[in-house]
Design an enzyme around this catalytic site. Structure first.
Site, PDB file in Angstrom:
ATOM      1  N   GLU A 125       7.201 -10.823  -9.843  1.00  0.00           N
ATOM      2  CA  GLU A 125       5.927 -10.089  -9.798  1.00  0.00           C
ATOM      3  C   GLU A 125       5.964  -8.909  -8.818  1.00  0.00           C
ATOM      4  O   GLU A 125       5.095  -8.776  -7.953  1.00  0.00           O
ATOM      5  CB  GLU A 125       4.787 -11.051  -9.427  1.00  0.00           C
ATOM      6  CG  GLU A 125       4.581 -12.154 -10.453  1.00  0.00           C
ATOM      7  CD  GLU A 125       3.421 -13.075 -10.100  1.00  0.00           C
ATOM      8  OE1 GLU A 125       2.659 -13.434 -10.999  1.00  0.00           O
ATOM      9  OE2 GLU A 125       3.281 -13.448  -8.916  1.00  0.00           O
ATOM     10  N   VAL A 126       6.952  -8.058  -8.964  1.00  0.00           N
ATOM     11  CA  VAL A 126       7.107  -6.918  -8.051  1.00  0.00           C
ATOM     12  C   VAL A 126       6.423  -5.692  -8.653  1.00  0.00           C
ATOM     13  O   VAL A 126       6.871  -5.140  -9.658  1.00  0.00           O
ATOM     14  CB  VAL A 126       8.595  -6.630  -7.778  1.00  0.00           C
ATOM     15  CG1 VAL A 126       8.731  -5.428  -6.836  1.00  0.00           C
ATOM     16  CG2 VAL A 126       9.269  -7.864  -7.180  1.00  0.00           C
TER      17      VAL A 126
END
Length: 539
Positions: A333-334
């Site tokens: 989830e960057v």
């Protein structure tokens, strides 16, 4: 008592009838035959109406070619066993009214390996036998294992054969003789806890570890830090734990070391996670230079060498505490927006000829190299594989969480995989039933035997947004136990219809309650209340 209307009483009776008929009646031969063991062993045979009574001086005899139990892991495990089988009852010490041939005097344990090192892939197999009454011959249970950790699993199984007899006030083993052969299906059987979203006191973490051992789960995945808080002391960079919620919601190095020691003595390894480059806003409370800017605070600043110095320091500190083969580096989830809107990072990207996706790959691969330099193999969340799987270190284990089908692709690429798909094995998804936990198959659609071996196991995940010390246990159990049997029990022994194991799972849930674990009823969804008055065994 609160008053109930006539219609409410009828509803409760109907509910009781429904659950009794649908679930409580023994639905399979193994239940009817009296096998209540969870998780189900590879092979079980037992007798009929004979029983043995646990003697007052029930004791441990150990033996092995080079085994000495110098660290007392087995001795301590035996002491815990005695507490477990008593389940706080006052046991009558006067057994003179029973024939000597009906007394079980002790358990004879033979361990082959002299090593008590706990590491990934350790042999956890065991053989357990409990004899029937034999006049003129004192009875002893017999437990054989390659390692002390297999022996601990055998003791857990033996504890489930014991029950308190309320008429005689003694501990008994019914339906002797018993012969059990057992070993796990997967070497990695994990449970994640998250101490960033809510702090979990040390006593709570230890109770979670105890309950894991009861279900034969063997890896505590400790998601220690995240965006919200950084509670762990890091000697290399001592300001990091300024990111804790408060001074009282922290873990010292000594605390972490104690958790690892406590877990190891119960056959549970601790997998530590440091999630980078996202999920790391709390790091900048102590070291603001780690933020891209004051106004745009995560992911960590990819352009700053200090960022990688801090990661190196953390992993150096980890290597002194967490001795498990793997370290988890996150990578999920960057959102790279901060990198593209922060002037100095934008300039760095231009000079390097990188897009933000390139910088994400650069960060993950550099963190991997740092971890490798500290002797670790690697675990990363599946986004890293989805985005640049061919460039990951071959020592990477890809941790699936987004959905099904990922494990197939990972093992086809020759990498190892841990399965935790969120639709089936996320405990914070309160509406996911235990039946779905039980039915989730890590090897789904993977037919090649060589590729099957690359799925090292699975993990249920207790993310911390909706749990703290007040409700973590009933959110984990009994659904985690359903996954535990999927991961331990050989495929051919698993029930094809989860409803076939309701009575046995309900029995295990009640056993957890008796041992002081706040496991919720089986009949509802996650963390459900009991549906009305009734026996533990039908709820």
């Amino acid at each position: 008592m609160a008053p109930h209307s006539h219609s409410s009483a009828i509803l409760l009776l109907l509910l009781f009838f429904y659950f009794s008929v649908s679930f409580a009646a023994p639905p399979s031969n193994e239940i009817a035959g009296g096998v209540r063991i969870w998780p189900l062993p590879v092979s079980v045979t037992h007798g009929g109406h004979h029983r043995l009574y646990v003697a007052k001086d029930f004791h441990l005899i150990t033996q092995g070619s080079n085994f000495s139990d110098a660290s007392r892991i087995l001795e301590d495990g035996f002491s815990r066993l005695l507490d477990l089988v008593r389940v706080a009852h006052v046991v009558d010490a006067n057994l003179s009214r029973f024939a000597s041939s009906s007394l079980l005097h002790g358990i004879h344990i033979v361990v082959s390996s002299p090593s008590d090192e706990l590491q990934y892939g350790v042999d956890e197999s065991y053989r357990l036998s409990v004899p029937g009454p034999a006049p003129g011959k004192p009875a002893y249970a017999y437990l054989q294992a390659r390692t002390v950790y297999g022996a601990l699993h055998g003791l857990q199984t033996f504890s489930q054969l014991c029950s308190f007899n309320f008429e005689s006030r003694v501990i008994e083993v019914r339906m002797v003789p018993w012969n059990i052969i057992d070993q796990p299906r997967f070497s990695y059987r994990g449970l994640l806890i998250d101490t960033s979203r809510h702090y979990q006191p040390l006593a709570v973490i230890k109770k979670v570890i105890d309950s894991m051992a009861y279900a034969k789960l063997n890896v505590l995945h400790w998601h220690i830090v995240d965006t919200q808080s950084f509670p762990l002391e890091m000697p290399s960079f001592p300001n990091l734990w300024f990111g804790a919620y408060s001074k009282q919601e922290r873990y010292t190095i000594a605390d972490a070391t104690e958790i690892v020691r406590y877990a190891q003595r119960r056959g549970v390894s601790v997998l530590a996670e440091v999630d980078v480059p996202g999920h790391a806003l709390s790091w900048g409370v102590g070291y603001p230079a780690l933020w891209p800017s004051k106004d745009c605070q995560q992911p960590l600043d990819v352009s700053n060498e200090f960022t990688f110095q801090v990661i190196d320091g953390i992993l150096s500190d980890f290597s002194k505490i967490f001795k498990y083969r793997f370290v988890h580096l996150g990578g999920d989830e960057v959102n790279t927006t901060c990198w593209t809107v922060t002037p100095h990072i934008k300039n760095w990207l231009r000079k390097k000829g990188m897009k933000e996706s390139d910088a994400y790959k650069y960060f993950v691969l550099r963190a991997q190299k740092i971890a490798l330099s500290h002797g670790y193999e690697l675990v990363n969340w599946e986004e890293t594989f989805n985005d640049f799987g061919s460039e990951l270190s071959r020592k990477t284990v890809v941790h699936n969480w987004l959905g099904t089908g990922v494990a197939q692709k990972v093992v086809a690429a020759g990498l190892r995989c841990i399965v935790s798909n969120q639709d089936s094995w996320y405990l914070d998804h309160i509406d996911t039933s235990w039946e779905k936990f039980y039915a989730n198959e890590p090897l789904q659609n993977i037919k090649n035997p060589r590729q099957q071996k690359l799925v090292i196991g699975g993990e249920v995940c207790m993310w911390g947004e909706v749990v703290d010390a007040s409700n973590i246990e009933q959110t984990i159990w009994p659904r985690a136990a359903a996954a535990a049997e999927r991961l331990w029990t050989q495929y051919d022994n698993l029930a094809k219809d989860p409803r076939q194991v309701f009575a046995r799972l309900a029995h295990f849930r009640c056993l957890l309650n008796q041992r002081g674990i706040d496991a919720a009823p089986v009949s509802g969804l996650g963390r459900s209340d009991p549906w009305g008055p009734g026996s533990c065994f039908v709820q």
